[in-house]
Design a protein around this motif. Sequence first.
Motif, PDB file in Angstrom:
ATOM      1  N   MET A  39       0.825  -1.193   0.000  1.00 54.02           N
ATOM      2  CA  MET A  39       0.000   0.000   0.000  1.00 54.02           C
ATOM      3  C   MET A  39       0.867   1.254   0.000  1.00 54.02           C
ATOM      4  SD  MET A  39      -3.022   1.367   2.489  1.00 54.02           S
ATOM      5  CE  MET A  39      -1.955   2.328   3.545  1.00 54.02           C
ATOM      6  N   LEU A  40       1.896   1.279   0.850  1.00 59.15           N
ATOM      7  CA  LEU A  40       2.794   2.432   0.885  1.00 59.15           C
ATOM      8  C   LEU A  40       3.459   2.637  -0.473  1.00 59.15           C
ATOM      9  CD1 LEU A  40       4.564   1.891   4.338  1.00 59.15           C
ATOM     10  CD2 LEU A  40       2.579   3.347   3.842  1.00 59.15           C
ATOM     11  N   LEU A  41       3.863   1.536  -1.094  1.00 59.12           N
ATOM     12  CA  LEU A  41       4.501   1.604  -2.408  1.00 59.12           C
ATOM     13  C   LEU A  41       3.537   2.145  -3.456  1.00 59.12           C
ATOM     14  CD1 LEU A  41       7.119   0.976  -3.946  1.00 59.12           C
ATOM     15  CD2 LEU A  41       6.228  -1.342  -4.304  1.00 59.12           C
ATOM     16  N   GLN A  42       2.294   1.707  -3.415  1.00 56.30           N
ATOM     17  CA  GLN A  42       1.299   2.221  -4.355  1.00 56.30           C
ATOM     18  C   GLN A  42       1.060   3.709  -4.148  1.00 56.30           C
ATOM     19  OE1 GLN A  42       0.122   0.617  -7.005  1.00 56.30           O
ATOM     20  NE2 GLN A  42       1.407  -1.089  -6.372  1.00 56.30           N
ATOM     21  N   LEU A  43       1.004   4.137  -2.898  1.00 59.21           N
ATOM     22  CA  LEU A  43       0.823   5.564  -2.623  1.00 59.21           C
ATOM     23  C   LEU A  43       2.015   6.368  -3.139  1.00 59.21           C
ATOM     24  CD1 LEU A  43      -0.660   5.467   0.974  1.00 59.21           C
ATOM     25  CD2 LEU A  43      -1.776   6.416  -1.061  1.00 59.21           C
ATOM     26  N   LEU A  57      -6.660   2.521  -4.404  1.00 61.46           N
ATOM     27  CA  LEU A  57      -5.791   1.551  -3.728  1.00 61.46           C
ATOM     28  C   LEU A  57      -6.341   0.133  -3.871  1.00 61.46           C
ATOM     29  CD1 LEU A  57      -4.855   3.528  -0.504  1.00 61.46           C
ATOM     30  CD2 LEU A  57      -3.319   2.913  -2.392  1.00 61.46           C
ATOM     31  N   ALA A  58      -7.643  -0.015  -3.750  1.00 56.48           N
ATOM     32  CA  ALA A  58      -8.251  -1.342  -3.911  1.00 56.48           C
ATOM     33  C   ALA A  58      -7.947  -1.904  -5.301  1.00 56.48           C
ATOM     34  CB  ALA A  58      -9.756  -1.270  -3.669  1.00 56.48           C
ATOM     35  N   GLU A  59      -8.041  -1.062  -6.307  1.00 61.53           N
ATOM     36  CA  GLU A  59      -7.731  -1.500  -7.672  1.00 61.53           C
ATOM     37  C   GLU A  59      -6.254  -1.873  -7.801  1.00 61.53           C
ATOM     38  OE1 GLU A  59      -7.698  -2.572 -11.560  1.00 61.53           O
ATOM     39  OE2 GLU A  59      -9.461  -2.294 -10.294  1.00 61.53           O
ATOM     40  N   HIS A  60      -5.371  -1.024  -7.321  1.00 61.36           N
ATOM     41  CA  HIS A  60      -3.930  -1.287  -7.426  1.00 61.36           C
ATOM     42  C   HIS A  60      -3.523  -2.534  -6.649  1.00 61.36           C
ATOM     43  CE1 HIS A  60      -2.818   2.264  -9.666  1.00 61.36           C
ATOM     44  NE2 HIS A  60      -3.474   3.031  -8.804  1.00 61.36           N
ATOM     45  N   LEU A  61      -4.146  -2.757  -5.504  1.00 62.24           N
ATOM     46  CA  LEU A  61      -3.807  -3.913  -4.669  1.00 62.24           C
ATOM     47  C   LEU A  61      -4.616  -5.156  -5.026  1.00 62.24           C
ATOM     48  CD1 LEU A  61      -3.588  -2.079  -1.227  1.00 62.24           C
ATOM     49  CD2 LEU A  61      -1.683  -2.858  -2.641  1.00 62.24           C
ATOM     50  N   ARG A  91     -17.247  13.503  -1.161  1.00 63.55           N
ATOM     51  CA  ARG A  91     -17.633  12.114  -0.898  1.00 63.55           C
ATOM     52  C   ARG A  91     -16.417  11.206  -0.814  1.00 63.55           C
ATOM     53  NH1 ARG A  91     -21.235  11.309  -5.970  1.00 63.55           N
ATOM     54  NH2 ARG A  91     -19.510  12.573  -6.702  1.00 63.55           N
ATOM     55  N   GLN A  92     -15.280  11.690  -1.294  1.00 62.70           N
ATOM     56  CA  GLN A  92     -14.068  10.874  -1.326  1.00 62.70           C
ATOM     57  C   GLN A  92     -13.097  11.299  -0.235  1.00 62.70           C
ATOM     58  OE1 GLN A  92     -12.339   9.535  -4.721  1.00 62.70           O
ATOM     59  NE2 GLN A  92     -14.274   9.095  -5.693  1.00 62.70           N
ATOM     60  N   VAL A  93     -12.246  10.359   0.126  1.00 64.98           N
ATOM     61  CA  VAL A  93     -11.201  10.608   1.111  1.00 64.98           C
ATOM     62  C   VAL A  93      -9.864  10.318   0.438  1.00 64.98           C
ATOM     63  CG1 VAL A  93     -10.235   9.859   3.326  1.00 64.98           C
ATOM     64  CG2 VAL A  93     -12.707  10.007   3.031  1.00 64.98           C
ATOM     65  N   GLU A  94      -8.916  11.212   0.647  1.00 62.35           N
ATOM     66  CA  GLU A  94      -7.569  11.026   0.120  1.00 62.35           C
ATOM     67  C   GLU A  94      -6.708  10.351   1.196  1.00 62.35           C
ATOM     68  OE1 GLU A  94      -6.198  14.953  -0.767  1.00 62.35           O
ATOM     69  OE2 GLU A  94      -7.746  15.283  -2.301  1.00 62.35           O
ATOM     70  N   ILE A  95      -5.895   9.396   0.777  1.00 62.28           N
ATOM     71  CA  ILE A  95      -4.958   8.735   1.677  1.00 62.28           C
ATOM     72  C   ILE A  95      -3.569   9.278   1.344  1.00 62.28           C
ATOM     73  CG2 ILE A  95      -4.077   6.546   2.570  1.00 62.28           C
ATOM     74  CD1 ILE A  95      -7.193   6.986   2.792  1.00 62.28           C
ATOM     75  N   HIS A  96      -2.931   9.898   2.328  1.00 65.77           N
ATOM     76  CA  HIS A  96      -1.625  10.537   2.159  1.00 65.77           C
ATOM     77  C   HIS A  96      -0.579   9.836   3.015  1.00 65.77           C
ATOM     78  CE1 HIS A  96      -2.942  14.352   0.158  1.00 65.77           C
ATOM     79  NE2 HIS A  96      -4.100  13.947   0.647  1.00 65.77           N
TER      80      HIS A  96
END
Length: 132
Positions: A39-43, A57-61, A91-96
Amino acid sequence: MDKQDYQRLAHFRQRLRRFMRNSELLCKANGITALQYQMLLQLRGACERDWATVGELAEHLQSKHHSVVALVDRCEAAGMVERKPSREDRRQVEIHLLPYGLELVARIAELHKEEVKMLRQEFSLPGWEPLD
């Protein structure tokens, strides 16, 4: 497929599994799970920007949305990431990534470099063309 095709495929899968096992051990030695590292790598590397949505993230993972929410929860509790409301779509949340997450992903990625280099060389050799 002939015998050589099966041999190449078996070797590829064995090398891929060895890489994944070594990666799991590196992650564990650095205090996180392989999935947290992914997940960290995808971010850090998969997106054009410095954050991603849970759906991305769900798609990438290749994982379910609710599973990624739980993963983000664990990473957030460990101080690796933070959630921020989207500036474009409420409606969306960003993961940083947070500084600790950036440091972890950089350290673990560096530990993977030699193995990735070796794999790249091995699978760029003649005879590793895609199977017909």
